[in-house]
Design a protein around this motif. Structure first.
Motif, mmCIF file in Angstrom:
data_model
loop_
_atom_site.group_PDB
_atom_site.id
_atom_site.type_symbol
_atom_site.label_atom_id
_atom_site.label_comp_id
_atom_site.label_asym_id
_atom_site.label_seq_id
_atom_site.Cartn_x
_atom_site.Cartn_y
_atom_site.Cartn_z
ATOM 1 N N LYS A 279 39.687 39.607 42.516
ATOM 2 C CA LYS A 279 40.729 38.713 41.961
ATOM 3 C C LYS A 279 41.297 39.306 40.668
ATOM 4 O O LYS A 279 42.516 39.295 40.448
ATOM 5 C CB LYS A 279 40.146 37.319 41.683
ATOM 6 C CG LYS A 279 40.118 36.420 42.906
ATOM 7 C CD LYS A 279 41.416 35.621 42.999
ATOM 8 C CE LYS A 279 41.690 34.943 44.314
ATOM 9 N NZ LYS A 279 41.315 35.497 45.576
ATOM 10 N N ASP A 280 40.388 39.825 39.810
ATOM 11 C CA ASP A 280 40.847 40.431 38.552
ATOM 12 C C ASP A 280 41.749 41.631 38.818
ATOM 13 O O ASP A 280 42.801 41.793 38.193
ATOM 14 C CB ASP A 280 39.650 40.937 37.733
ATOM 15 C CG ASP A 280 38.922 39.786 37.095
ATOM 16 O OD1 ASP A 280 39.478 38.674 37.095
ATOM 17 O OD2 ASP A 280 37.778 39.990 36.625
ATOM 18 N N TRP A 281 41.302 42.481 39.753
ATOM 19 C CA TRP A 281 42.096 43.680 40.047
ATOM 20 C C TRP A 281 43.427 43.330 40.692
ATOM 21 O O TRP A 281 44.440 43.986 40.440
ATOM 22 C CB TRP A 281 41.300 44.660 40.923
ATOM 23 C CG TRP A 281 40.305 45.399 40.101
ATOM 24 C CD1 TRP A 281 38.947 45.277 40.137
ATOM 25 C CD2 TRP A 281 40.599 46.351 39.068
ATOM 26 N NE1 TRP A 281 38.362 46.090 39.203
ATOM 27 C CE2 TRP A 281 39.361 46.762 38.532
ATOM 28 C CE3 TRP A 281 41.769 46.888 38.551
ATOM 29 C CZ2 TRP A 281 39.270 47.697 37.502
ATOM 30 C CZ3 TRP A 281 41.683 47.813 37.520
ATOM 31 C CH2 TRP A 281 40.445 48.212 37.007
ATOM 32 N N TYR A 282 43.424 42.290 41.493
ATOM 33 C CA TYR A 282 44.662 41.808 42.133
ATOM 34 C C TYR A 282 45.673 41.429 41.037
ATOM 35 O O TYR A 282 46.842 41.846 41.077
ATOM 36 C CB TYR A 282 44.302 40.613 43.016
ATOM 37 C CG TYR A 282 45.435 39.905 43.690
ATOM 38 C CD1 TYR A 282 46.150 40.505 44.719
ATOM 39 C CD2 TYR A 282 45.782 38.599 43.323
ATOM 40 C CE1 TYR A 282 47.180 39.830 45.361
ATOM 41 C CE2 TYR A 282 46.801 37.921 43.957
ATOM 42 C CZ TYR A 282 47.498 38.535 44.971
ATOM 43 O OH TYR A 282 48.512 37.856 45.600
ATOM 44 N N GLU A 283 45.205 40.686 40.022
ATOM 45 C CA GLU A 283 46.106 40.282 38.929
ATOM 46 C C GLU A 283 46.574 41.506 38.143
ATOM 47 O O GLU A 283 47.748 41.609 37.779
ATOM 48 C CB GLU A 283 45.409 39.289 37.981
ATOM 49 C CG GLU A 283 45.108 37.925 38.610
ATOM 50 C CD GLU A 283 46.344 37.222 39.175
ATOM 51 O OE1 GLU A 283 47.445 37.422 38.634
ATOM 52 O OE2 GLU A 283 46.204 36.500 40.194
ATOM 53 N N LYS A 284 45.640 42.464 37.898
ATOM 54 C CA LYS A 284 46.022 43.651 37.120
ATOM 55 C C LYS A 284 47.075 44.469 37.851
ATOM 56 O O LYS A 284 48.043 44.940 37.264
ATOM 57 C CB LYS A 284 44.794 44.535 36.877
ATOM 58 C CG LYS A 284 43.965 44.045 35.724
ATOM 59 C CD LYS A 284 42.844 44.995 35.412
ATOM 60 C CE LYS A 284 41.910 44.341 34.408
ATOM 61 N NZ LYS A 284 40.521 44.668 34.558
#
Ligand code: GAP
Length: 517
Positions: A279-284
């Protein structure tokens, strides 16, 4: 004031100026296949370079590959494309034309959105600076009615698509009274699934056994090479693999020029991450990709659009949409693909697709966040935004106009054109050619003496050349030349030895790459 050129004029401009030709035009063309001409291939290569360098050159933890288009047929079984890479097909019994049922419904929704925008534009005109769009949307009865209708249709469409409910899609078309766009006929067949993969046959194996598919996405060439690349590069998670290459889809409705083709090019990057961090990488990656686009195109032309129905491999997905002449449409997709692909390949091949984490001392199948953009759609977006009809800068007469392709200098096909003031003067021609033969070692330049200077300037404006260099009689005396700026039309006089130092930094891709950081 500059105005964007309409879609028909844009396609004509692309052909007339050597950007894009219809494939096999002498045989009346092949639908949804296009060829890139001399200026087109330069522009497309520059766009691909901008993507590749921003992904691979500027990220220590992203490496590139170039996988084969043909892959073992089991690849497409594991990836789910054999069973699930379908579009809902509907035929009109009277016109015998084929349509995508979901696109017919989306077109209907676009019309409702058009009505909402019309109401807003009308009110904006009436209230001027005092206009509050949010309040108007919340209170105007017409807008509220249209919005309710839009939301209802969107929900029904998303449910039917997610459930693979073909009868449900047909019901929506009937309930909304959608007719064939050209003939108005409502005599539709049932909706059925249509697999988008093209297949072909291996030369030495007959029948089903020898059936091969043309890849419908480049991503699978990355997935099947995950362990090869990880081992040979000793990359630690998180890391990415990038690739640019052709993809093929038997689109039911292929239209809108190079927006939807049957053969196209993708620029894809699969980013392998620890399970739980996706999820974090998706946002980044959402943020990084938007920034990358903003270095080329203005904010108001771009927007995020969350997917209403997710592909079989995704747990989250968003499009970066661009405002094409036919509305906001998908330019790039960012997908959180979970461990679906690596897990499925591991199961069907019997080969481990795992990563040994030196910190936790555990092996696991990584999760994947994907960024996927079509090179051809990026090309179309770039042309759409850059091509303008404008009053000639510095001239008072509003009727004195020019067509200009205001491309960022780093992606312009030709960086500078060199022209002698008179083509029948050997000294001017000799000096212009000498400058051309020097500059061609540094960046893409063109020599042109096939018309009057005014005509040559217009020709270069139309293909987006940022600088024109003119050799005149003073040049022979003092070794200086005129450099004309495409956008301001300002002209400066510089020594011929200083040309590379003046133009080089302005057309350097590094500027564009830095502004995307
Ligand atoms: N690997 C994921 C994937 O292929 P997609 O949303 O189906 O996702 C990614 O495609 C991008 O490829 C799209 O955002 C679009 O730019 C481009 N693309 C897809 N189909 C295309 C077509 N028929 N013609 C041109 N470009 C296409």
């Amino acid at each position: 004031m500059a105005t964007e050129i309409d879609f028909k004029a844009l396609t004509a401009h692309a052909k007339e100026n050597g950007f894009i030709y219809q494939s096999s035009e002498i045989y009346d063309g092949l639908a949804a296949a296009y060829d890139y001409g001399p200026n087109g291939v330069l522009l497309k290569n520059n766009l691909k370079e901008y993507w590749w360098r921003s992904m691979v050159q500027l990220n220590d933890n992203i490496v590139g590959i170039d996988a084969a288009i043909f892959m073992h047929p089991k690849t497409w079984k594991a990836s789910g494309h054999v069973d699930a890479f379908n579009d809902p097909l509907i035929d009109n019994k009277d016109s015998k034309k084929r349509f995508r049922a979901d696109v017919l419904i989306e077109d209907y929704m676009d019309k409702i959105e058009g009505k909402i925008n019309k109401e807003i534009a009308k009110a904006q005109k009436r209230f001027g600076d005092d206009f509050d769009e949010a309040q108007f949307r919340a209170t105007n009865p017409n807008v509220q009615r249209y919005t309710r209708e839009y939301d209802e249709v969107a929900t029904r469409l998303a449910t039917a698509m997610t459930d693979g409910d073909m009868a449900g899609l047909k019901q929506i078309i009937e309930d909304l009274g959608i007719s064939e766009p050209d003939t108005g006929s409502k005599n539709w067949t049932d909706v059925r699934q249509f697999n988008l993969m093209f297949s072909t046959q291996l030369g030495n194996i007959a029948g089903e056994e020898g059936k091969l598919y043309l890849r419908p996405e480049t991503a699978q060439g990355i997935f099947v090479n995950f362990t090869n690349v990880q081992k040979t590069t000793r990359q630690k998670l998180p890391f990415g693999i990038a690739q640019i290459g052709k993809a093929f889809r038997n689109e039911i409705v292929a239209r809108q020029f190079i927006f939807r083709m049957r053969e196209f090019e993708q620029m894809e990057m699969q980013f392998f991450v620890q399970p739980g961090s996706q999820k974090d990488w998706y946002e980044k990656w959402k943020e990084a990709r938007l920034k990358w686009h903003l270095a080329l195109h203005p904010q108001e032309k771009l927007r995020f659009h969350d997917h209403d129905n997710l592909a079989h491999y995704a747990d989250a997905a968003v499009d970066i949409q661009f405002e094409f002449p036919f509305g906001f449409k998908e330019l790039e997709g960012i997908h959180s693909r979970t461990d679906f692909d690596l897990g499925a390949h591991q199961e069907l091949s019997g080969k481990k697709m795992q990563y040994f984490d030196p910190e936790t001392k555990e092996s696991y199948v990584p999760y994947v966040v994907e960024t996927s953009i079509g090179a051809d759609r990026l090309f179309l977006a770039t042309l759409t935004h850059a091509l303008r009809e404008e009053q000639v800068p510095g001239q008072d007469d509003p009727n004195n106009t020019r067509t200009v392709l205001a491309l960022h200098p780093a992606i312009a096909p030709v960086k500078a054109a060199i022209m002698p003031l008179k083509r029948n003067d050997d000294r001017l021609v000799g000096m212009a050619k000498e400058i051309f033969n020097d500059l061609r070692f540094r960046f893409e330049v063109q020599y042109d003496d096939t018309g009057s200077i005014g005509k040559l300037y217009r020709r270069q404006d139309a293909v987006g050349t940022p600088f024109c260099i003119t050799v005149d009689f003073d040049s022979l005396e003092d070794g200086t030349v005129t450099v004309r700026d495409r956008d301001t039309l300002e002209q400066v006089r510089v020594k011929k030895e200083d040309l590379a130092g003046l133009i080089g930094p302005k057309v350097d891709m590094g500027n564009l790459l830095r502004s995307a950081q």
